[in-house]
Motif scaffolding. Structure first.
Motif, mmCIF file in Angstrom:
data_model
loop_
_atom_site.group_PDB
_atom_site.id
_atom_site.type_symbol
_atom_site.label_atom_id
_atom_site.label_comp_id
_atom_site.label_asym_id
_atom_site.label_seq_id
_atom_site.Cartn_x
_atom_site.Cartn_y
_atom_site.Cartn_z
ATOM 1 N N VAL A 44 -5.740 3.566 5.237
ATOM 2 C CA VAL A 44 -6.059 4.369 4.047
ATOM 3 C C VAL A 44 -4.786 4.950 3.441
ATOM 4 O O VAL A 44 -4.597 4.910 2.225
ATOM 5 N N ASN A 45 -3.892 5.483 4.264
ATOM 6 C CA ASN A 45 -2.652 6.071 3.746
ATOM 7 C C ASN A 45 -1.782 5.050 3.039
ATOM 8 O O ASN A 45 -1.213 5.328 1.986
ATOM 9 N N LEU A 46 -1.650 3.863 3.606
ATOM 10 C CA LEU A 46 -0.796 2.852 2.998
ATOM 11 C C LEU A 46 -1.399 2.278 1.722
ATOM 12 O O LEU A 46 -0.694 2.067 0.736
ATOM 13 N N ASN A 47 -2.707 2.024 1.723
ATOM 14 C CA ASN A 47 -3.336 1.424 0.544
ATOM 15 C C ASN A 47 -3.476 2.399 -0.614
ATOM 16 O O ASN A 47 -3.540 1.975 -1.767
ATOM 17 N N SER A 48 -3.533 3.683 -0.346
ATOM 18 C CA SER A 48 -3.711 4.655 -1.423
ATOM 19 C C SER A 48 -2.382 5.266 -1.883
ATOM 20 O O SER A 48 -2.372 6.085 -2.788
ATOM 21 N N ASN A 49 -1.279 4.881 -1.271
ATOM 22 C CA ASN A 49 0.050 5.440 -1.564
ATOM 23 C C ASN A 49 0.105 6.934 -1.280
ATOM 24 O O ASN A 49 0.871 7.666 -1.900
ATOM 25 N N LEU A 50 -0.681 7.399 -0.344
ATOM 26 C CA LEU A 50 -0.729 8.819 -0.008
ATOM 27 C C LEU A 50 0.611 9.307 0.541
ATOM 28 O O LEU A 50 1.051 10.418 0.226
ATOM 29 N N ASN A 51 1.280 8.495 1.335
ATOM 30 C CA ASN A 51 2.564 8.903 1.911
ATOM 31 C C ASN A 51 3.622 9.111 0.836
ATOM 32 O O ASN A 51 4.409 10.053 0.899
ATOM 33 N N ILE A 52 3.637 8.249 -0.170
ATOM 34 C CA ILE A 52 4.595 8.392 -1.272
ATOM 35 C C ILE A 52 4.285 9.660 -2.054
ATOM 36 O O ILE A 52 5.186 10.393 -2.462
ATOM 37 N N SER A 64 4.374 13.522 -10.619
ATOM 38 C CA SER A 64 4.449 12.176 -10.049
ATOM 39 C C SER A 64 3.431 11.979 -8.936
ATOM 40 O O SER A 64 2.957 10.870 -8.710
ATOM 41 N N THR A 65 3.075 13.062 -8.259
ATOM 42 C CA THR A 65 2.133 12.950 -7.130
ATOM 43 C C THR A 65 0.794 12.406 -7.586
ATOM 44 O O THR A 65 0.214 11.571 -6.901
ATOM 45 N N HIS A 66 0.300 12.876 -8.713
ATOM 46 C CA HIS A 66 -1.014 12.423 -9.183
ATOM 47 C C HIS A 66 -0.971 11.007 -9.741
ATOM 48 O O HIS A 66 -1.959 10.290 -9.674
ATOM 49 N N HIS A 67 0.164 10.615 -10.288
ATOM 50 C CA HIS A 67 0.266 9.280 -10.876
ATOM 51 C C HIS A 67 0.455 8.190 -9.831
ATOM 52 O O HIS A 67 0.123 7.035 -10.068
#
Length: 78
Positions: A44-52, A64-67
């Motif tokens: 989930v973290n990798l596919n949603s770009n949550l870590n970035i 930038s966090t929301h985009h």
């Protein structure tokens, strides 16, 4: 002869699960459930770009966090 299980604190398991989902079951020696939860967390973290997004928020770049986040890959997506 029946073996007694070592006492495991539910509070400690909750704290471990707060660190990363899956660590609580590992603490309770339920390795299969722990591995599945950790694997799902990384997917989930990798596919949603949550870590970035987290890195951007730590740097103070809130716009930038929301985009960056792909909300369709999180639990909140529709």
């Amino acid at each position: 002869m029946r073996q007694s299980r070592q006492y495991k604190s539910p509070f400690a398991a909750m704290l471990w699960s707060c660190v990363l989902p899956g660590f609580g079951p590992f603490y309770n020696k339920d390795y299969i459930v722990g591995a599945v939860l950790i694997g799902l967390e990384f997917i989930v973290n990798l596919n949603s770009n949550l870590n970035i997004s987290l890195i951007d928020s730590f740097m103070g770049d809130i716009n930038s966090t929301h985009h960056v986040i792909d909300y369709s890959q999180t639990f909140y997506g529709h």
